[in-house]
Design an enzyme around this catalytic site. Sequence first.
Site, PDB file in Angstrom:
ATOM      1  N   ARG A 168      -2.014   0.296  -3.565  1.00 48.33           N
ATOM      2  CA  ARG A 168      -1.948  -0.692  -4.648  1.00 48.33           C
ATOM      3  C   ARG A 168      -1.884  -2.101  -4.064  1.00 48.33           C
ATOM      4  O   ARG A 168      -2.537  -3.020  -4.568  1.00 48.33           O
ATOM      5  CB  ARG A 168      -0.736  -0.430  -5.546  1.00 48.33           C
ATOM      6  N   CYS A 199       7.515  -5.858  -7.247  1.00 51.28           N
ATOM      7  CA  CYS A 199       6.760  -4.594  -7.290  1.00 51.28           C
ATOM      8  C   CYS A 199       5.711  -4.755  -8.382  1.00 51.28           C
ATOM      9  O   CYS A 199       5.012  -5.764  -8.425  1.00 51.28           O
ATOM     10  CB  CYS A 199       7.710  -3.428  -7.560  1.00 51.28           C
TER      11      CYS A 199
END
Length: 273
Positions: free
Chosen positions: A180, A239
């Site tokens: 990611r 995050c």
Amino acid sequence: MKTNSIINTDELCQISNHPNLKIFDVRTGPSAKEEYLKKHLLNAVFVDLNTDLAEIDNPKNGGRHPLPAFSNFIKTLGKLGIDKDSEVVIYDDKNGANAGARFWWMLKAVGHQNVRVLNGGLQFAESQNYSVSSGDDSYPETEYISEFKDWQLPQVWIDDVKVATENPEFLIVDVRESQRYQGITEPIDLIAGHIPNAENFPFSDNLDENGLFKSPEVLHEKYAEFFKNRNSDKIIFHCGSGVTACHSLLALDHAGFEIPNLYVGSWSEWSRN
């Protein structure tokens, strides 16, 4: 007095009869409550990430899981049965890597010191034969009294992060998995990639092969090398939506570091702006 932020299953067994012990199940996902009702650790009360630990609105303004108003969270603590004397233990089904660590951070940020996350989470506790039950548990409602009016742990906002991307004195830490971070895949947010100049330290690196936190000594050595002598006020953790980043803040507290800045909006807010 600083209390350890992690509790092991055998330690939880030893305090299971403490009158002030309150255990909370903070697993997430579309069937989280249904799974909780089927089976959870004995006396554990369900906490919902989306309604108890966030006030969800437009992800462009605050990300997918923005913090609730401080006063609303204080009311939530009372509804959950938590007061200043509560000995709080939190777990989820992802080694504390999801909403378990977020709830821990939020409790610490209202000044509640006696709160710990169960090492290894639900699965490890079950493997150690910790007692389980079914149905919906609750604790009697209380009134939570905080001496504060706002969050007490360090945070930054999107404008602060923008400044930090252009200042090499800052370290922006992205705790998402490397695929990611690299923009190879993005299963949740609209755009793949990462904040400019952010460095990747996946939260999974906090754990050993059994899904337990690495020792404080090992974590301290790894993070000290990564931080390169920066002060905590020059370090920003994020995050996808300000939840999993708390797992790394929990690991840092476990390792004896000052808790650095949390960017709650995280990639979900940044990528939409």
